[in-house]
Design a protein around this motif. Structure first.
Motif, PDB file in Angstrom:
ATOM      1  N   LEU A  75      72.513 -11.725  72.633  1.00 38.49           N
ATOM      2  CA  LEU A  75      72.634 -10.676  72.091  1.00 38.49           C
ATOM      3  C   LEU A  75      72.165  -9.680  70.994  1.00 38.49           C
ATOM      4  CD1 LEU A  75      76.317 -12.287  70.745  1.00 38.49           C
ATOM      5  CD2 LEU A  75      75.799 -11.199  73.148  1.00 38.49           C
ATOM      6  N   ASP A  76      72.194  -8.371  70.795  1.00 41.39           N
ATOM      7  CA  ASP A  76      71.498  -8.143  70.167  1.00 41.39           C
ATOM      8  C   ASP A  76      71.912  -6.994  68.923  1.00 41.39           C
ATOM      9  OD1 ASP A  76      72.081  -6.130  71.098  1.00 41.39           O
ATOM     10  OD2 ASP A  76      69.950  -5.651  72.474  1.00 41.39           O
ATOM     11  N   LEU A 110      79.099  -5.070  58.110  1.00 43.07           N
ATOM     12  CA  LEU A 110      78.365  -4.022  59.097  1.00 43.07           C
ATOM     13  C   LEU A 110      78.112  -2.557  57.690  1.00 43.07           C
ATOM     14  CD1 LEU A 110      80.104  -2.644  62.555  1.00 43.07           C
ATOM     15  CD2 LEU A 110      78.042  -3.856  61.807  1.00 43.07           C
ATOM     16  N   LYS A 111      78.747  -2.836  56.827  1.00 42.74           N
ATOM     17  CA  LYS A 111      78.264  -1.270  56.017  1.00 42.74           C
ATOM     18  C   LYS A 111      77.165  -2.044  54.655  1.00 42.74           C
ATOM     19  CE  LYS A 111      82.657   1.234  55.684  1.00 42.74           C
ATOM     20  NZ  LYS A 111      83.842   1.646  54.483  1.00 42.74           N
ATOM     21  N   THR A 167      73.596  -8.788  59.364  1.00 42.91           N
ATOM     22  CA  THR A 167      73.468  -9.952  60.813  1.00 42.91           C
ATOM     23  C   THR A 167      73.947  -9.621  61.537  1.00 42.91           C
ATOM     24  OG1 THR A 167      72.822 -11.896  60.477  1.00 42.91           O
ATOM     25  CG2 THR A 167      71.242 -10.943  59.492  1.00 42.91           C
ATOM     26  N   VAL A 168      73.567  -9.711  62.924  1.00 44.24           N
ATOM     27  CA  VAL A 168      74.168 -10.074  64.393  1.00 44.24           C
ATOM     28  C   VAL A 168      75.216 -11.448  64.540  1.00 44.24           C
ATOM     29  CG1 VAL A 168      74.486 -10.316  66.819  1.00 44.24           C
ATOM     30  CG2 VAL A 168      72.959  -8.753  65.942  1.00 44.24           C
ATOM     31  N   ALA A 197      67.102 -14.205  68.389  1.00 40.48           N
ATOM     32  CA  ALA A 197      66.424 -12.449  67.619  1.00 40.48           C
ATOM     33  C   ALA A 197      65.196 -11.795  67.656  1.00 40.48           C
ATOM     34  CB  ALA A 197      67.046 -12.697  66.624  1.00 40.48           C
ATOM     35  N   SER A 198      64.140 -12.885  67.570  1.00 39.56           N
ATOM     36  CA  SER A 198      63.113 -12.061  67.958  1.00 39.56           C
ATOM     37  C   SER A 198      62.296 -12.037  69.314  1.00 39.56           C
ATOM     38  CB  SER A 198      62.060 -12.948  67.037  1.00 39.56           C
ATOM     39  OG  SER A 198      62.405 -14.120  67.323  1.00 39.56           O
TER      40      SER A 198
END
Length: 282
Positions: A42-43, A72-73, A77-78, A108-109
């Motif tokens: 997931l990203d 999202l607004k 983060t994911v 994530a990275s």
């Protein structure tokens, strides 16, 4: 036996396929399963208004859709986006949700190849050996040769996966590829161990004797094999085999081998069940 879970929302005829994910989903529960299965991949593309719309409009989860749009607004983060979905749907217990979100955060990275390897490693860790091998082989076809560390690690884990399935000849080939990609003594020992288990003793000794540079490592392998054999003698499995031998001899002497055969059938069924759990996706 697991408890039944109450589904939320409804199954839709209009499936959704998250970007970069391999499967389409038709319900919130299927989405949660995909999130946990593909957590390593997931990203940022996963956290989208499109997914929020699909959950709200197609699955009837308007409240969840509004929550995701709001998240999202505020540039969530994911991990936060995925946790919102998993918690609201409630398909998994809290500890599984925490574990999944930790995986998302920790990866994530990572680069695309490392993420792919992490996903395959997760399959292997969970006992889904055939899935892991399939993922590893796909990666080996796409990863550039210059990615030496990742390629060597993938070959090594392929060897481990084959060994778990008692396919020692293939395990030896994989460990050898790992060693040629990135020479390390530990990998060489694993190669020789798998080779020894895949060949008759004479063939193995001929192989080693023709390569003097392997002598010291082969001696370490022999010592490890002797230690493993000694340790095995004290296991329940070894005691079970001895008991079965006695049962067979007693049954044959009495002219009634039925008890031995019945117990053997029970053990075989237990082994089959264990094998299915290991190599077949549930």
């Amino acid at each position: 036996m697991e408890q039944a879970r109450l589904a939320v929302g409804h199954r839709t005829e209009k499936p959704y396929r998250p970007e970069k994910m391999p499967n389409r989903v038709y319900s919130p529960e299927e989405l949660c399963y995909l999130i946990t299965l593909e957590a390593y991949m997931l990203d940022e593309s996963f956290a989208s208004h499109e997914l929020a719309d699909w959950l709200g409009e197609e699955c009837g989860l308007e409240e969840l859709g509004d929550r995701l749009h709001a998240a999202l607004k505020r540039q969530c983060t994911v991990e936060e986006f995925a946790r919102e979905i998993l918690t609201y749907v409630g398909f998994y217990p809290e500890d599984r949700i925490d574990e999944t979100c930790e995986v998302i955060r920790d990866n994530a990275s990572l680069g695309v190849y490392e993420k792919g390897k992490s996903r395959a490693d997760y399959y292997l860790m969970c006992g889904h050996v055939t899935m892991a091998l399939s993922a590893y082989n796909e990666l080996l076809e796409s990863i550039p040769e210059k990615e030496v560390r990742v390629r060597a690690s993938i070959w090594h884990n392929c060897g481990y996966a084959y060994a778990r399935m008692f396919r020692f000849e293939e395990a030896a080939k994989a460990f050898f590829c790992a060693y040629k990609t990135r020479p390390e003594e530990a990998t060489l020992r694993q190669f020789l161990t798998a080779l020894r288990l895949s060949r008759e003793e004479r063939s193995y000794l001929e192989y080693v004797s023709e390569r003097p540079e392997l002598y010291e490592v082969s001696q370490k392998v022999e010592r490890s094999m002797e230690q493993a054999a000694g340790a095995y003698e004290g296991t329940d499995e070894h005691r079970m085999i001895l008991a079965m031998q006695v049962l067979r001899e007693e049954g044959e002497a009495a002219g009634n081998p039925a008890s031995y055969q019945e117990r053997l059938d029970e053990i075989l069924e237990e082994m089959k069940s264990s094998y299915r759990d290991t190599v077949i996706v549930q």
